[in-house]
Design a protein around this motif. Structure first.
Motif, PDB file in Angstrom:
ATOM      1  N   GLN A  27       0.826  -1.189   0.000  1.00  0.00           N
ATOM      2  CA  GLN A  27       0.000   0.000   0.000  1.00  0.00           C
ATOM      3  C   GLN A  27       0.867   1.248   0.000  1.00  0.00           C
ATOM      4  O   GLN A  27       2.028   1.220   0.401  1.00  0.00           O
ATOM      5  CB  GLN A  27      -0.950   0.016   1.192  1.00  0.00           C
ATOM      6  CG  GLN A  27      -0.271   0.059   2.548  1.00  0.00           C
ATOM      7  CD  GLN A  27      -1.288   0.022   3.676  1.00  0.00           C
ATOM      8  OE1 GLN A  27      -2.228  -0.763   3.654  1.00  0.00           O
ATOM      9  NE2 GLN A  27      -1.102   0.874   4.668  1.00  0.00           N
ATOM     10  N   ALA A  28       0.276   2.342  -0.462  1.00  0.00           N
ATOM     11  CA  ALA A  28       0.968   3.625  -0.484  1.00  0.00           C
ATOM     12  C   ALA A  28      -0.019   4.705  -0.088  1.00  0.00           C
ATOM     13  O   ALA A  28      -1.189   4.681  -0.487  1.00  0.00           O
ATOM     14  CB  ALA A  28       1.525   3.897  -1.876  1.00  0.00           C
ATOM     15  N   SER A  29       0.451   5.668   0.684  1.00  0.00           N
ATOM     16  CA  SER A  29      -0.376   6.783   1.115  1.00  0.00           C
ATOM     17  C   SER A  29      -0.140   7.968   0.189  1.00  0.00           C
ATOM     18  O   SER A  29       1.007   8.329  -0.089  1.00  0.00           O
ATOM     19  CB  SER A  29      -0.036   7.173   2.558  1.00  0.00           C
ATOM     20  OG  SER A  29      -0.778   8.310   2.957  1.00  0.00           O
ATOM     21  N   LEU A  30      -1.219   8.568  -0.300  1.00  0.00           N
ATOM     22  CA  LEU A  30      -1.109   9.711  -1.196  1.00  0.00           C
ATOM     23  C   LEU A  30      -1.242  11.001  -0.403  1.00  0.00           C
ATOM     24  O   LEU A  30      -1.960  11.062   0.598  1.00  0.00           O
ATOM     25  CB  LEU A  30      -2.202   9.656  -2.259  1.00  0.00           C
ATOM     26  CG  LEU A  30      -2.265   8.372  -3.096  1.00  0.00           C
ATOM     27  CD1 LEU A  30      -3.333   8.511  -4.166  1.00  0.00           C
ATOM     28  CD2 LEU A  30      -0.918   8.079  -3.729  1.00  0.00           C
ATOM     29  N   PRO A  31      -0.567  12.056  -0.826  1.00  0.00           N
ATOM     30  CA  PRO A  31      -0.682  13.350  -0.135  1.00  0.00           C
ATOM     31  C   PRO A  31      -2.126  13.812  -0.079  1.00  0.00           C
ATOM     32  O   PRO A  31      -2.858  13.720  -1.070  1.00  0.00           O
ATOM     33  CB  PRO A  31       0.170  14.278  -1.003  1.00  0.00           C
ATOM     34  CG  PRO A  31       1.099  13.375  -1.741  1.00  0.00           C
ATOM     35  CD  PRO A  31       0.332  12.109  -1.978  1.00  0.00           C
TER      36      PRO A  31
END
Length: 452
Positions: free
Chosen positions: A420-424
């Motif tokens: 998973q990746a967190s977006l601004p």
């Protein structure tokens, strides 16, 4: 103490203390009797009791525990080889009489349920496959009447009263007359009499059918189960959840037999031969569609595992193509565990399907690309499943959540790998940029940025 010593001598241990289960107060989910939500993640192992040795059973249970399952589904009176003994030479009934179960056969079932429990696995226990009361197809024989169904159900209920089972009636056959209906009611009544009503009961219907087709408001049925099945490449199983959740007598709902991994798409077979097989992406799509449209969990399966296909031991009776020992490692199984961990990391019982959360592209979504969005009742977060990230732009309705657009954090989750990746927060086009070049499916978790 005597029970413990006997268990050790037999090479087993006392049952693990799995909590009892019940329907949650919202009538949409299951929970333990301590009030903890229970996300049912099952695997269909229909022939488990009949075909496997104890050593093979351990191999199977260890794999499913490691992959993240908490339930396995198996049948006491099996479909295949009912007239043949189990791996230890035992038949289940005397002269095919349900009123005369043979203790030696059920001692092995006792052992399997115990070993499953030690691994944190409940057993979804089908008293019989459906061809034993409605031989619409298969071998049968039809052996049940309302009278012996009640006796058999009571005997089973009493035997497994204190063990972690979930009762599942039916067995892939329809209710076609009042005799069938009376047999199922008698079986359910016998089970409840035997176990005092301690365990949940559901019903497993035939393909593309729903338990609510037969039992829209039946007191003994605790949660609905449907079989979206293996006939279509992308069956919209969320429509069956919607049907169940719209009933006046609200009960939890579950896809108890979706498309099996490594199973041919029946509707596309030519001259009786497969042309296309379901893969892990098909499995994920069915699972996420169902869970985000309101299911209380999900049941996975593979074509080789349910029957424990073993070409070294027996003649192939179906078009299974992978020995079950290899099929244990098919990628879809681990991906179901990934889904369960994702959901249990959220307050998932708050989620409600919301088809208006995403703006559809011009012309709408293609059926196999249909996204599924669910928003928490209090607006605190939303989850979106995208079967195909290239299906169209992803624009959500900011008024559906309880925080401002500049406070948004979007987590892009890969349901295949768990990465998973967190977006601004609040970055225009961030989701589209993150999905650019990606293949197949993704899950979006939309929530308020931490620390606010």
């Amino acid at each position: 103490m005597r029970h413990i010593l006997l268990s050790l001598l037999l090479g087993t241990a006392p049952l693990a203390a799995l909590p009892e289960l019940r329907v949650a107060p919202d009538h949409r989910h299951l929970e333990t009797t301590e009030g903890k939500p229970f996300f049912l993640l099952g695997d269909t192992a229909w022939e488990l009791f009949h075909r496997l040795t104890r050593e093979e059973t351990i191999t199977y249970l260890d794999a499913r525990q490691k992959q993240g399952f908490n339930t396995v589904l198996a049948v006491a009176l099996a479909e295949f080889e009912f007239d043949q003994p189990n791996a230890y030479g035992e038949l289940p009934l005397e002269n095919n009489d349900p009123a005369k179960p043979r203790d030696a056969y059920f001692q092995h079932i006792d052992w399997v349920i115990g070993e499953a429990a030690k691994r944190g696995l409940y057993t979804g226990l089908l008293p019989t496959w459906g061809d034993k009361w409605n031989k619409k197809w298969g071998k049968g024989p039809e052996i049940f009447t309302p009278e012996n169904a009640a006796r058999f159900g009571e005997w089973l209920g009493r035997r497994y009263k204190d063990q972690p089972v979930i009762w599942i009636l039916g067995g892939d056959r329809p209710i076609e007359n009042e005799s069938h209906r009376a047999i199922q009611r008698a079986m359910a009544g016998g089970i409840k009499k035997g176990d005092g009503g301690k365990h949940l009961i559901s019903y497993h219907p035939m393909g593309e059918a729903n338990s609510s087709d037969y039992w829209p408001d039946e007191a003994w049925l605790d949660f609905h189960m449907f079989q979206s099945g293996h006939g279509r490449a992308a069956f919209p199983n969320y429509t069956l959840n919607a049907r169940n959740l719209a009933l006046p007598a609200l009960k939890p709902t579950l896809d108890g037999e979706p498309n099996y991994e490594d199973h041919p798409v029946r509707g596309l077979m030519k001259d009786g031969k497969p042309t296309l097989w379901f893969g892990d992406h098909d499995v994920r799509r069915s699972a996420w569609w169902s869970v985000l449209s309101g299911a209380c969990g999900h049941v996975y399966g593979t074509h080789s595992i349910w029957q424990f296909h073993d070409p070294a031991k027996r003649k192939q009776l179906t078009d299974a193509r992978t020995p079950w020992q290899q099929a244990l490692s098919l990628p879809g199984a681990a991906q179901m565990g990934i889904m369960r961990r994702f959901m249990e990391g959220l307050d998932w019982t708050k989620l409600r399907r919301d088809d208006t959360f995403l703006k559809a592209p011009e012309g709408g979504w293609k059926p196999d690309q249909m996204p599924m969005a669910a928003v928490a009742e209090d607006g605190s977060f939303a989850v979106v499943y995208l079967p195909d990230v290239k299906a169209g732009p992803i624009n959500h309705d900011p008024f559906k959540v309880s925080f401002k657009p500049e406070q948004v954090e979007v987590i892009v989750f890969d349901p295949e790998t768990g990465e998973q990746a967190s977006l601004p927060a609040g970055t225009p086009g961030a989701v589209a940029t993150a999905l650019e070049g990606k293949q197949q499916d993704r899950v979006l978790l939309i929530r308020e940025k931490a620390g606010r």
